[in-house]
Enzyme design. Structure first.
Site, PDB file in Angstrom:
ATOM      1  N   ARG A 148       1.137  -1.124   0.064  1.00 61.83           N
ATOM      2  CA  ARG A 148      -0.117   0.096   0.105  1.00 61.83           C
ATOM      3  C   ARG A 148       0.287   1.165   0.467  1.00 61.83           C
ATOM      4  NH1 ARG A 148      -4.177   2.280   4.499  1.00 61.83           N
ATOM      5  NH2 ARG A 148      -2.261   3.377   5.383  1.00 61.83           N
ATOM      6  N   TYR A 160      -3.852  11.263   6.000  1.00 57.77           N
ATOM      7  CA  TYR A 160      -3.844   9.808   6.198  1.00 57.77           C
ATOM      8  C   TYR A 160      -2.439   8.906   6.134  1.00 57.77           C
ATOM      9  CZ  TYR A 160      -4.593   5.585   6.959  1.00 57.77           C
ATOM     10  OH  TYR A 160      -5.326   4.005   6.906  1.00 57.77           O
ATOM     11  N   ASP A 211      -5.564   4.133  -0.141  1.00 52.02           N
ATOM     12  CA  ASP A 211      -6.482   4.403   1.029  1.00 52.02           C
ATOM     13  C   ASP A 211      -6.741   5.754   1.102  1.00 52.02           C
ATOM     14  OD1 ASP A 211      -8.197   3.989   2.553  1.00 52.02           O
ATOM     15  OD2 ASP A 211      -6.336   3.453   4.311  1.00 52.02           O
ATOM     16  N   HIS A 213      -9.082   6.959   2.630  1.00 53.28           N
ATOM     17  CA  HIS A 213      -9.850   7.233   4.051  1.00 53.28           C
ATOM     18  C   HIS A 213     -11.026   7.953   3.675  1.00 53.28           C
ATOM     19  CE1 HIS A 213      -9.235   6.930   8.088  1.00 53.28           C
ATOM     20  NE2 HIS A 213      -8.634   5.549   7.620  1.00 53.28           N
ATOM     21  N   GLU A 237      -8.809   2.234  -1.460  1.00 59.03           N
ATOM     22  CA  GLU A 237      -9.691   1.931  -0.487  1.00 59.03           C
ATOM     23  C   GLU A 237     -10.742   3.012  -0.292  1.00 59.03           C
ATOM     24  OE1 GLU A 237      -7.458   0.167   2.490  1.00 59.03           O
ATOM     25  OE2 GLU A 237      -8.442   0.414   3.604  1.00 59.03           O
ATOM     26  N   GLU A 263     -14.115  -1.923   6.136  1.00 59.65           N
ATOM     27  CA  GLU A 263     -13.482  -1.295   7.568  1.00 59.65           C
ATOM     28  C   GLU A 263     -14.544  -0.741   8.851  1.00 59.65           C
ATOM     29  OE1 GLU A 263      -9.114   0.497   5.812  1.00 59.65           O
ATOM     30  OE2 GLU A 263     -10.412   1.714   8.409  1.00 59.65           O
ATOM     31  N   ARG A 284     -13.942  -5.605   2.687  1.00 57.91           N
ATOM     32  CA  ARG A 284     -12.620  -4.799   3.916  1.00 57.91           C
ATOM     33  C   ARG A 284     -13.368  -5.211   5.720  1.00 57.91           C
ATOM     34  NH1 ARG A 284      -8.211  -3.278   4.153  1.00 57.91           N
ATOM     35  NH2 ARG A 284      -8.385  -1.828   5.221  1.00 57.91           N
ATOM     36  N   GLU A 340      -4.164  -7.203   5.046  1.00 51.61           N
ATOM     37  CA  GLU A 340      -3.674  -5.937   5.959  1.00 51.61           C
ATOM     38  C   GLU A 340      -2.645  -6.308   6.576  1.00 51.61           C
ATOM     39  OE1 GLU A 340      -5.656  -2.374   6.902  1.00 51.61           O
ATOM     40  OE2 GLU A 340      -4.147  -1.465   6.632  1.00 51.61           O
ATOM     41  N   TRP A 403     -11.424  12.085   8.266  1.00 52.66           N
ATOM     42  CA  TRP A 403     -10.293  11.930   8.538  1.00 52.66           C
ATOM     43  C   TRP A 403     -10.284  10.778   8.112  1.00 52.66           C
ATOM     44  CZ3 TRP A 403      -8.418   7.898  11.064  1.00 52.66           C
ATOM     45  CH2 TRP A 403      -6.522   7.558  11.018  1.00 52.66           C
TER      46      TRP A 403
HETATM   47  O1  KDG Z   1      -8.681   2.520  13.681  1.00 52.24           O
HETATM   48  C1  KDG Z   1      -8.473   3.215  12.144  1.00 52.24           C
HETATM   49  C2  KDG Z   1      -7.592   2.627  12.002  1.00 52.24           C
HETATM   50  O2  KDG Z   1      -7.479   1.294  12.121  1.00 52.24           O
HETATM   51  C3  KDG Z   1      -7.417   3.094  10.029  1.00 52.24           C
HETATM   52  O3  KDG Z   1      -7.439   4.401  10.118  1.00 52.24           O
HETATM   53  C4  KDG Z   1      -6.712   2.513   9.422  1.00 52.24           C
HETATM   54  O4  KDG Z   1      -7.643   3.186   7.219  1.00 52.24           O
HETATM   55  C5  KDG Z   1      -6.542   1.916   7.506  1.00 52.24           C
HETATM   56  C6  KDG Z   1      -6.795   1.047   6.775  1.00 52.24           C
HETATM   57  O5  KDG Z   1      -6.838   0.906   6.428  1.00 52.24           O
HETATM   58  O6  KDG Z   1      -5.013   0.682   7.705  1.00 52.24           O
HETATM   59 MG    MG Z   2      -8.178   1.915   6.045  1.00 52.68          MG
END
Ligand code: KDG
Ligand code: MG
Length: 403
Positions: A148, A160, A211, A213, A237, A263, A284, A340, A403
């Protein structure tokens, strides 16, 4: 029957905060489950101690499905990250116990291995494109087949996924939320440059991931997907906040870049429309935040019908207990995609001794009975809980953002 005689919650901070459940049966067999909810660890600890553990005592530990249904349907208040993390912890611990009593690793109970190991992706991050490429080359050298890529955005102080340390990125970095600043237009310029540089330096035999995010609107995400197409990413992602599931239809109409999401999902109901409408390629969700092995298996089975594969979350806030559980499931199911793998600190690894091993770009859960992971409670006690929050994000004009 192995009767549950006690259960306790252990909250400790070996490198970061973890909430762990340990269940004990009358024959002395114990099982562990991960209940960590990043930044909200004590909420799940209280849910377990006050509302779940009293209902577990005296039950047959072998009745995993019945206990799952009892905790889910019986609570009346269904779903949500706190509830589902608590149920997940019980579920993981019960699978661990069943495996130990059977003398088999959990993946054997789930149908046996469908592959030699679970392909993982590592995190290459850096303040600049050059730093990120250097980190990625290091992962490639170590045998990773998937990496990644996250890099700093010129003109922005924080981004991020970028940390000081090459391996141990930890976003929950403050006892009150850190404030980050975000600019979509600056970000959208740098990511295609990062991928172009990565293909140039790393070649085409390695999978590259990114990612977003949750930071883009659907049409911005579509633009990014199109711009990255020449570099054939494995996925982008969380391209846009996934509570707006219809938004993925718009992204899909514009790009062939594969999409991964989930996630922060806590049940199959969060994934259902995305999967059935073929709006994503990888799901995810993972065992911890989506109700344990029992429920994650159901999500994976639904996904399999639609050729959607798993790409379970595996950041550092998921303890080695979750990593082990995800690997047992990932090894067994037909539609595993990728896992991951964000490495834990040495303190975390010491508190959670585990059987899973990395080799040749893959993790294998090992053949110890149960999950093959434990918690060293005496050592855990030396790392007391310390409140830690994930950051928040604002646009340059001060507007709150994802975020
Ligand atoms: O708790 C939140 C994190 O696990 C996250 O911000 C990490 O986005 C993330 C990832 O893909 O690992
Ligand atoms: Mg993530």
């Amino acid at each position: 029957m192995p009767k549950i005689v006690s259960a306790r919650v252990i909250v400790a901070s070996p490198g970061r905060n973890f909430t762990t459940l340990k269940i004990e049966c009358d024959d002395g067999t114990t099982g562990v489950g991960d209940a960590t909810l990043n930044g909200r660890e004590l909420a799940v600890a209280a849910y377990l101690s006050e509302h779940v553990i009293p209902c577990l005592i005296g039950r047959d530990a072998h009745r995993i499905e019945d206990i799952w249904q009892y905790l889910y349907k019986g609570a009346y208040w269904r779903r949500g990250p706190v509830t589902m993390a608590a149920i997940a912890a019980v579920d993981m611990a019960l699978w661990d116990i069943k495996g130990k009593i059977a003398g088999l690793p959990v993946y054997q109970l789930l149908g046996g291995a469908s592959r030699e190991g679970c392909m993982v992706y590592g995190h290459a991050n850096g303040a600049t494109i050059a730093d990120t490429i250097e980190a990625a080359l290091d992962y490639q050298e170590q045998g990773y087949k998937a990496i990644r890529l996250q890099c700093g955005v010129p003109g922005m102080a924080s981004t991020y996924g970028v940390s000081q340390d090459r391996y141990f990125y930890e976003p929950a970095d403050n006892d009150l939320p850190t404030e980050n600043v975000w600019s979509t237009s600056k970000y959208l310029r740098v990511v295609p440059e990062l991928f172009a540089a990565a293909r140039e330096a790393l070649g085409w035999d390695v999978h590259l991931l990114h990612d977003v995010h949750h930071r883009l609107t659907p049409i911005e995400a579509a633009r990014l997907g199109k711009d990255l197409e020449p570099y054939r990413p494995f996925w982008i992602e969380d391209a846009t906040p996934a509570e707006d599931q219809e938004a993925f239809r718009l992204i899909r109409q514009h790009t062939t870049t594969p999409l991964a999401v989930g996630e922060i999902f806590s049940s199959v109901w969060d994934c259902k429309a995305l999967i059935e409408n073929r709006l994503i390629d990888y799901i995810r969700a993972t065992v911890l935040h989506a109700g344990g092995i029992t429920h994650m298996r159901q999500i994976a089975s639904l996904a399999d019908l639609y050729q959607v594969r798993t790409g379970c979350h595996g950041a550092t806030d998921l303890s080695p207990v979750t990593m082990a559980a995800a690997l047992h499931l990932g090894l067994a199911i037909p539609n595993f995609g990728i896992q991951e793998y964000m490495r834990h600190t040495v303190e975390t690894d010491a508190v959670f001794p585990h059987a899973y091993r990395f080799a040749d770009g893959m993790l294998h859960p090992g053949d110890a009975p149960g999950l093959g992971v434990d918690i060293d409670e005496a050592l855990a006690e030396t790392f007391p809980y310390a409140r830690a929050y994930l950051p928040v994000n604002r646009l340059e004009d001060g507007t709150m953002w994802s975020w």
